[in-house]
Design a protein around this motif. Structure first.
Motif, PDB file in Angstrom:
ATOM      1  N   UNK A 132       0.842  -1.185   0.000  1.00  0.00           N
ATOM      2  CA  UNK A 132       0.000   0.000   0.000  1.00  0.00           C
ATOM      3  C   UNK A 132       0.884   1.245   0.000  1.00  0.00           C
ATOM      4  N   UNK A 133       0.388   2.313  -0.632  1.00  0.00           N
ATOM      5  CA  UNK A 133       1.192   3.534  -0.641  1.00  0.00           C
ATOM      6  C   UNK A 133       0.942   4.303   0.647  1.00  0.00           C
ATOM      7  N   UNK A 134       1.960   4.348   1.470  1.00  0.00           N
ATOM      8  CA  UNK A 134       1.858   5.098   2.715  1.00  0.00           C
ATOM      9  C   UNK A 134       2.888   6.219   2.656  1.00  0.00           C
ATOM     10  N   UNK A 135       2.816   7.105   3.657  1.00  0.00           N
ATOM     11  CA  UNK A 135       3.902   8.071   3.755  1.00  0.00           C
ATOM     12  C   UNK A 135       5.187   7.315   4.078  1.00  0.00           C
ATOM     13  N   UNK A 136       6.336   7.808   3.597  1.00  0.00           N
ATOM     14  CA  UNK A 136       7.572   7.038   3.702  1.00  0.00           C
ATOM     15  C   UNK A 136       7.923   6.613   5.120  1.00  0.00           C
ATOM     16  N   UNK A 137       7.491   7.431   6.136  1.00  0.00           N
ATOM     17  CA  UNK A 137       7.903   7.098   7.504  1.00  0.00           C
ATOM     18  C   UNK A 137       6.897   6.177   8.162  1.00  0.00           C
ATOM     19  N   UNK A 138       5.727   5.957   7.537  1.00  0.00           N
ATOM     20  CA  UNK A 138       4.633   5.303   8.251  1.00  0.00           C
ATOM     21  C   UNK A 138       4.963   3.854   8.595  1.00  0.00           C
ATOM     22  N   UNK A 139       5.451   3.105   7.604  1.00  0.00           N
ATOM     23  CA  UNK A 139       5.714   1.692   7.865  1.00  0.00           C
ATOM     24  C   UNK A 139       6.866   1.486   8.847  1.00  0.00           C
ATOM     25  N   UNK A 140       8.022   2.182   8.639  1.00  0.00           N
ATOM     26  CA  UNK A 140       9.097   2.050   9.627  1.00  0.00           C
ATOM     27  C   UNK A 140       8.644   2.416  11.032  1.00  0.00           C
ATOM     28  N   UNK A 141       7.826   3.454  11.153  1.00  0.00           N
ATOM     29  CA  UNK A 141       7.365   3.881  12.470  1.00  0.00           C
ATOM     30  C   UNK A 141       6.533   2.774  13.113  1.00  0.00           C
ATOM     31  N   UNK A 142       5.635   2.186  12.315  1.00  0.00           N
ATOM     32  CA  UNK A 142       4.776   1.116  12.822  1.00  0.00           C
ATOM     33  C   UNK A 142       5.620  -0.064  13.298  1.00  0.00           C
ATOM     34  N   UNK A 143       6.574  -0.453  12.474  1.00  0.00           N
ATOM     35  CA  UNK A 143       7.423  -1.589  12.825  1.00  0.00           C
ATOM     36  C   UNK A 143       8.216  -1.282  14.086  1.00  0.00           C
ATOM     37  N   UNK A 144       8.783  -0.061  14.153  1.00  0.00           N
ATOM     38  CA  UNK A 144       9.577   0.311  15.322  1.00  0.00           C
ATOM     39  C   UNK A 144       8.718   0.293  16.574  1.00  0.00           C
ATOM     40  N   UNK A 145       7.498   0.756  16.452  1.00  0.00           N
ATOM     41  CA  UNK A 145       6.579   0.803  17.588  1.00  0.00           C
ATOM     42  C   UNK A 145       6.287  -0.603  18.110  1.00  0.00           C
ATOM     43  N   UNK A 165      14.244  -9.090  13.212  1.00  0.00           N
ATOM     44  CA  UNK A 165      12.969  -9.338  12.524  1.00  0.00           C
ATOM     45  C   UNK A 165      12.423  -8.041  11.947  1.00  0.00           C
ATOM     46  N   UNK A 166      12.506  -6.972  12.753  1.00  0.00           N
ATOM     47  CA  UNK A 166      12.017  -5.680  12.283  1.00  0.00           C
ATOM     48  C   UNK A 166      12.810  -5.228  11.057  1.00  0.00           C
ATOM     49  N   UNK A 167      14.136  -5.402  11.107  1.00  0.00           N
ATOM     50  CA  UNK A 167      14.971  -5.001   9.968  1.00  0.00           C
ATOM     51  C   UNK A 167      14.618  -5.816   8.723  1.00  0.00           C
ATOM     52  N   UNK A 168      14.331  -7.112   8.914  1.00  0.00           N
ATOM     53  CA  UNK A 168      13.980  -7.946   7.766  1.00  0.00           C
ATOM     54  C   UNK A 168      12.727  -7.419   7.089  1.00  0.00           C
ATOM     55  N   UNK A 195       3.955  -8.029   2.605  1.00  0.00           N
ATOM     56  CA  UNK A 195       4.994  -7.859   3.625  1.00  0.00           C
ATOM     57  C   UNK A 195       4.510  -8.407   4.965  1.00  0.00           C
ATOM     58  N   UNK A 196       3.214  -8.263   5.245  1.00  0.00           N
ATOM     59  CA  UNK A 196       2.692  -8.727   6.528  1.00  0.00           C
ATOM     60  C   UNK A 196       2.295 -10.196   6.494  1.00  0.00           C
ATOM     61  N   UNK A 197       2.304 -10.806   5.296  1.00  0.00           N
ATOM     62  CA  UNK A 197       1.896 -12.209   5.187  1.00  0.00           C
ATOM     63  C   UNK A 197       2.678 -13.123   6.119  1.00  0.00           C
ATOM     64  N   UNK A 198       4.021 -13.111   6.010  1.00  0.00           N
ATOM     65  CA  UNK A 198       4.810 -13.988   6.887  1.00  0.00           C
ATOM     66  C   UNK A 198       4.616 -13.667   8.369  1.00  0.00           C
ATOM     67  N   UNK A 199       4.319 -12.403   8.697  1.00  0.00           N
ATOM     68  CA  UNK A 199       4.132 -12.049  10.106  1.00  0.00           C
ATOM     69  C   UNK A 199       2.955 -12.844  10.669  1.00  0.00           C
TER      70      UNK A 199
END
Lengths: 639, 290
Positions: free
Chosen positions: A9-22, A192-195, A282-286
Motif C-alpha cells: 500500500x502507498x503510505x507516507x515514507x515514515x509510516x511503515x518504519x514507524x509502525x514496525x519500530x513501535x 525481525x524488524x529489519x527484515x 509484507x505482513x503475510x509472513x508475520x
C-alpha cells in the motif's frame, strides 16, 4: 491468480518504519522485564521473530520470484549451527558470529541457485527438497554436530547451553530462566524488524520489480536486459542469508540446537507460514509465522487434540503437525491469497485504491525528443544469411535484411513463413545457425538476450507480456536501464544519486507514456486496460530503455482502426528521431502507410524485398497470401 | 561389491517405479504426488491389515492393496489436486496440497498405528538368492522383479497403446485433446490410479524386507525424486533407468563411506548431474515458443 504480485500500500515514507519500530519496541519492553511468568510467551515471541526473518526471506522467493524452495529450513539450520560453532570454538563476538552465520548459508544458496537455474516448477522444489534432506543428514549424522545429544552437548562440549554472547557489553540471556531478563530477545526482535523493513524497501525498487518480471516471464526479463541467472543467484542467496540470520535468532532463543528441529518438516512449515499468511505481502509472513508457531506451542491446541480424542477417536485423529497441514489445504482452497491477501482484497472492495498517486506526469514539450533527442546514436541493423532449423524443418533459411536508421522495415508473409523466427533470432530467443547479425559495430549473434538489450535492442511480443497487477507506470518502469543494471545493495540503501536516477527514470516513463498516449491511465493496473492499450504499454516499456533498434512483433494485431492510426503516428515520430524500426505485420494498410522497405518471407526465405507498393503487387506475394488462381487480384490502394 | 550393486539395483527398481509414477502424472496433469511415499505407507498398512485376513494367497492380497490404493490415488487427484491444475508453471498450489496431504497422512498413521516397525506378515521370503558370483536376499530379488515388471508394462502401455496415445495427447495440450473427446480429468485420474497402485505394490514388498512403519515416506520420496530428475521428469523409460542408477549409486556410496557421508554424496551427485544437464540424462530439451 497465483501469479499475482501484490504491491505494498502507498503510505507516507515514515509510516511503515514507524509502525514496525513501535511494535518492536513494545515487544522488547514486554519480553525483557525479567518476570518468570512470561517465559513461555517470551520463547514464543522469540521463536516467531527468529522464523520471521527466514520467512520474510522466503517471501522474496515464493511471493516475488515465484520460486518454491523447501531448503529455507536447511539454510536456517546452517545459520544456527554456524553461529553456535563460532561461539563454542572461537568464543567470537556476537556480530562476528552473526556475519559468519549469514555468509555461509548465503554461499550454500549460491550453490543451490547455480544448480537450479534452468529449472522451473516442481524440479526446483524437488532439488530444494533434496538439499534440505542433505543438510539435515549432515547436521544430524555427522559426529562434530553432536548427534542425538544436540549441539552443544555435555559429553562433547561440557555444557548443553552456549554461553550468553555479549553485544556492546550486554550479555544476551536466553528466555530460559525466570528472574533473568531475556536480553537475547532484543537483537532477535530488532533483526525481525529489519527484515520486514528490508523486504518492503526492496519490493518497491526496480531491483524488486525485476523479480516480479522474472516470476511473470524469464524471457521478458532477459529481453529487458536482466541477467536472470545472476539475479536468481542474488535473490536465492539473499533469502538463504536471511534464513541464516533466522537461525542465529533461533540459537539465541534456545541456546541449544536439537537436530530433529531442522528436519525437512521445518522447510515445509516455513513455506506454509508464507502461504498461509499471504505470499508476496509484507505482513503475510508475520501473520503466518505467528499462527503456525502458536499452533505448535499453544496449550489450547493440546486441548483441541484431547477434544478430538474424546469426540472422534483416540486413534484416528490429527495432532498439531497434521492440523497445520490440514489448515494449509483449507487455506489453498478457500483463501488462495492467504490471510493477509484475503483481508487486503476485502479492504480494497470497501475502499478501492486511489490511482495515480505516485506517478510523475509529463509536462515537457516533445516526449520523443526527450527520450531520443541527444543521446541516441543512429545505428544500422544488418542481418546476413541467418538460418534456423527446428529438427528437420528449416524455419529460416539464409535470410538477409538491413534496417537503416530513420527507416521502418516491415516483414510480411503468410503464417509459418518464419517472420517471428527472424525476430527471435535478432532479439536472441534462438541462436542463429549460420549467418551474422550486427547492430552498428556490435556483433549480436552468440550474445545472450540480456546483452542484446543492453546493446540497444528492444522488442515487443506477439501477445503482450505484462504484470497484470502492477500499475502501468511500474510495467513501463521495468523497461528502464536500472532494472537491468541496478544492484540489490544499491536498491536497499538509497543515495542522493540513486534518488535522482529514480526521478529521471520516472520522468522517462512519463515521457514514454505521453508518447504512446497512455498518460491518463498511468496509475491503473495493467489488467484494467484494453488489449490495444496493453500493447501500447509494451511499446512504452520498450522505449524507456532508449533502444537503437526497435523490433515489433505484429504490433497492430487486435487493434481497432483508430488505434492502428495512432500507432502509425507514433512509429513515424520515432522514425523521425533516428530509430531503426523493424516490424512483423499483417495489416497491409499499416505497412503501406509507414514502411520504407518491405521484406516478404515465404517458406523461411526472403521472396521479395522492395518498397511497399512493389512488394504488395508482386505476383509471388499475392499468390502466397491468396493461393494460386487469384493472380489477377491486386491490392486495394486507398491507404 | 557385486552384492552391493545388486542390492542397490533391486531397491533402485522400487525408486524407479515411484519415479515413473511422477513422470506419468507429470506428463498428463503437470502435477506429481509429493505424498507418494505416504501412498506407499498407506498401502503397506492396508497390507498389514489384510495379513490376518484368512487364506487369500499373497498375490491376491497384493492385488487388493493395489486396487484400493489406486482408488485412493484417483480420488485424491480428483478432489484435492485437480482443482489446481493450470498451465501456469509458477502455480505451485498442487505441490503444496500434496505436501500437506503427506503430512496429514503421516500424522494419522502415527497416531493410529504407532511409530514402531511391524512385520508385514505375508509375501515375505527369508532366503538368500545366490547367483554363484553374488548373493541377494530373496525378498529384494522379488521386489526387483515385480517393480521392474510393473515399470516395463506401464512404460509399454504409455508408449505403445491407444491409451498411451490419449495420455500423450493430454500431455501435449489438454484443451485440444478435450476437443477430440478425450476427458483429461479421467486420464489424470487414471494416471494417478496407475501410479498409486504400482507404488502400493512396490512399497508393500519393500516393507516385507524393512518392516512397516508410518515414517517410511521420505525414505522413498527423496530417492525417487533423485531418480526422476536424473531421468528427466517426463520420460517413463528415463525414470526407470534413473531410479535404478540412483539406487546403485546410493548403495555404493553408502557402502564405501557410511550412511552419513554416502547418502549425502549420492544426492549431491544428482544435483551435479542437474547442473550439467538440467533436462536430465534422458529427456530432450524443450524449445520455448514466443
Amino acid at each position: 491468480m497465483p501469479a499475482r504480485t501484490p504491491m505494498p500500500a502507498r503510505l507516507r515514507p515514515w509510516a511503515f518504519p514507524l509502525l514496525v519500530a513501535l511494535v518492536a519496541g513494545i515487544a522488547i519492553v514486554y519480553t525483557t522485564d525479567g518476570s518468570g511468568v512470561r517465559l513461555s510467551n517470551n520463547q514464543q515471541i522469540g521463536q516467531i521473530c527468529a522464523f520471521l526473518v527466514a520467512t520474510t526471506g522466503l517471501n522474496l522467493l515464493v511471493g516475488r520470484t515465484g520460486m518454491h524452495s523447501f531448503a529455507q529450513g536447511g539454510f536456517l539450520a546452517i545459520g544456527a549451527y554456524a553461529f553456535v560453532w563460532t561461539q563454542l570454538k572461537w568464543d567470537a563476538p556476537f556480530l562476528v558470529g552473526l556475519a559468519v552465520a549469514t555468509i555461509i548459508p548465503a554461499l550454500a544458496g549460491v550453490l543451490i541457485a547455480v544448480a537450479t537455474t534452468k529449472m522451473r516448477g516442481p524440479q526446483l522444489a524437488m532439488v530444494t527438497l533434496i538439499a534440505a534432506v542433505v543438510i539435515f543428514k549432515v547436521l544430524s549424522e555427522w559426529k562434530p554436530f553432536g548427534q542425538f545429544g544436540g549441539y552443544p552437548n555435555v559429553s562433547a562440549h561440557g555444557t548443553s547451553l552456549i554461553e550468553p554472547p555479549s553485544l556492546f557489553g550486554w550479555e544476551l540471556q536466553p528466555p530460559l530462566f525466570g528472574g533473568t531478563p531475556a536480553t537475547a530477545l532484543v537483537p532477535v526482535i530488532v533483526l525481525a524488524a529489519l527484515a520486514l523493513l528490508l523486504y518492503r524497501r526492496l519490493v518497491g525498487t526496480t531491483w524488486g520489480l525485476s523479480l516480479s518480471v522474472i516470476k511473470q516471464s524469464e524471457l521478458l526479463a532477459e529481453h529487458l536486459g536482466v541477467n536472470v541467472y545472476l539475479r536468481k543467484i542474488a535473490v536465492v542467496s539473499l533469502a538463504a542469508g536471511m534464513a541464516g540470520v533466522g537461525g542465529v535468532g533461533y540459537a539465541l532463543v534456545f541456546a541449544h540446537l536439537q537436530p530433529e528441529t531442522f528436519a525437512l518438516m521445518l522447510g515445509v512449515n516455513l513455506i506454509v507460514m508464507v502461504i498461509l499468511g499471504g505470499s508476496g505481502y509484507v505482513l503475510g509472513p508475520v501473520i503466518g509465522t505467528a499462527a503456525i508457531v502458536y499452533l505448535q506451542t499453544a496449550p489450547s491446541v493440546a486441548s483441541f487434540v484431547r477434544w478430538e480424542n474424546d469426540v472422534i477417536s483416540d486413534r484416528w485423529y490429527l495432532s498439531a503437525q497434521g492440523l497445520i497441514a490440514f489448515l494449509m489445504i483449507a487455506v489453498l482452497f478457500a483463501m488462495p491469497a492467504g490471510i493477509v491477501g484475503s483481508a487486503a482484497r476485502l479492504y480494497r472492495r470497501w475502499r478501492p485504491r486511489t490511482s495515480a498517486a505516485a506517478t510523475t506526469s509529463w509536462d515537457g514539450d516533445d516526449p520523443a525528443a526527450h527520450l531520443f533527442g541527444e543521446e541516441a546514436v543512429p545505428t544500422e541493423l544488418v542481418v546476413d544469411g541467418v538460418g534456423l532449423a527446428f529438427g528437420g524443418v528449416r524455419a529460416v533459411d539464409g535470410v538477409s535484411l538491413t534496417v537503416v536508421p530513420e527507416t521502418i522495415v516491415a516483414i510480411i508473409g503468410p503464417n509459418g513463413a518464419g517472420k517471428s523466427s527472424v525476430v527471435n533470432l535478432i532479439s536472441g530467443v534462438y541462436a542463429v545457425q549460420g549467418g551474422t547479425v550486427r547492430l552498428g559495430g556490435d556483433v549480436l549473434q552468440g550474445v545472450p538476450s540480456y546483452r542484446r538489450s543492453r546493446l540497444g535492442v528492444a522488442r515487443t511480443f506477439q501477445t503482450p507480456i505484462l504484470s497484470p497487477d502492477l500499475t502501468v507506470t511500474d510495467n513501463v518502469l521495468v523497461g528502464s536501464e536500472q532494472t537491468a543494471l541496478g544492484s540489490c545493495a544499491g536498491a536497499v540503501v538509497p543515495t542522493p544519486s540513486s534518488r535522482r536516477r529514480h526521478q529521471r527514470d520516472l520522468l522517462d516513463v512519463a515521457a514514454a507514456l505521453e508518447l504512446v498516449g497512455l498518460s491518463e491511465v498511468a496509475g491503473r493496473t495493467a489488467d484494467e486496460l484494453s488489449y490495444g492499450q496493453q500493447r501500447l504499454v509494451e511499446l512504452a516499456r520498450a522505449l524507456v530503455s532508449r533502444p537503437r533498434l526497435l523490433v515489433l512483433d505484429e504490433p497492430a494485431a487486435g487493434l481497432n482502426p483508430t488505434e492502428i492510426a495512432a500507432l502509425a503516428t507514433i512509429l513515424e515520430r520515432l522514425r523521425g528521431q533516428g530509430l531503426s524500426i523493424l516490424l512483423v505485420e499483417h495489416h497491409m494498410d499499416l505497412v503501406r502507410r509507414i514502411a520504407d522497405h518491405v521484406v516478404c518471407m515465404i517458406d523461411g526465405r526472403v521472396a521479395v524485398a522492395a518498397d511497399a507498393d512493389t512488394v504488395l503487387a508482386d505476383p509471388q506475394v499475392v499468390s502466397a497470401y491468396l493461393g494460386h488462381g487469384h493472380l489477377e487480384t491486386t491490392g486495394d490502394r486507398h491507404a | 561389491m557385486v552384492d552391493q550393486i545388486l542390492v542397490g539395483a533391486a531397491i533402485g527398481c522400487l525408486y524407479a517405479l515411484i519415479a515413473q509414477g511422477f513422470a506419468l502424472t507429470f506428463r498428463t496433469t503437470h502435477t506429481m504426488n509429493f505424498a507418494s511415499g505416504e501412498i506407499g505407507a498407506i498401502g503397506a498398512f492396508i497390507a498389514v491389515g489384510l495379513a490376518g485376513a484368512g487364506a487369500l494367497p499373497a498375490p491376491v492380497k497384493l492385488a487388493v492393496v493395489a486396487v484400493v490404493v489406486a482408488l485412493i490415488g484417483a480420488a485424491l487427484f480428483a478432489v484435492l489436486i485437480r482443482p489446481f491444475v493450470t498451465n501456469d508453471g509458477h502455480d505451485a498450489r498442487w505441490l503444496l496440497v500434496t505436501v500437506a496431504m503427506s503430512l496429514v497422512a503421516v500424522d494419522v498413521l502415527r497416531n493410529s498405528q504407532g511409530t514402531q516397525h511391524r512385520p508385514l506378515g505375508f509375501a515375505q521370503l527369508d532366503g538368500v538368492f545366490s547367483l554363484g558370483f553374488a548373493q541377494v536376499p530373496q525378498q529384494l530379488a522379488l521386489l526387483a522383479v515385480v517393480c521392474l515388471g510393473l515399470g516395463v508394462v506401464i512404460a509399454l502401455v504409455v508408449t505403445r497403446t491407444s491409451l498411451g496415445v490419449r495420455m500423450r495427447a493430454v500431455a501435449e495440450d489438454a484443451e485440444t485433446a478435450g476437443l477430440v473427446g478425450i476427458d483429461s480429468r479421467r486420464i489424470g485420474m487414471l494416471s494417478y490410479a496407475i501410479g498409486s497402485g504400482a507404488i502400493a505394490i512396490g512399497a508393500t514388498l519393500w516393507t516385507g524386507y524393512v518392516g512397516v512403519f508410518p515414517d517410511m515416506g521420505p525414505l522413498l520420496l527423496v530417492p525417487a525424486f533423485a531418480g526422476a530428475v536424473i531421468g528427466g521428469l517426463v520420460s517413463v523409460w528415463g525414470a526407470l533407468v534413473g531410479g535404478i542408477l540412483y539406487g546403485v549409486a546410493d548403495q555404493l556410496f553408502t557402502y564405501w563411506l557410511g550412511t552419513a557421508a554416502g547418502g549425502v554424496i549420492g544426492l549431491l551427485a544428482v544435483v551435479a548431474v542437474l547442473v550439467l544437464r538440467p533436462e536430465g540424462l534422458f529427456a530432450r530439451r524443450q524449445e520455448v515458443k514466443v
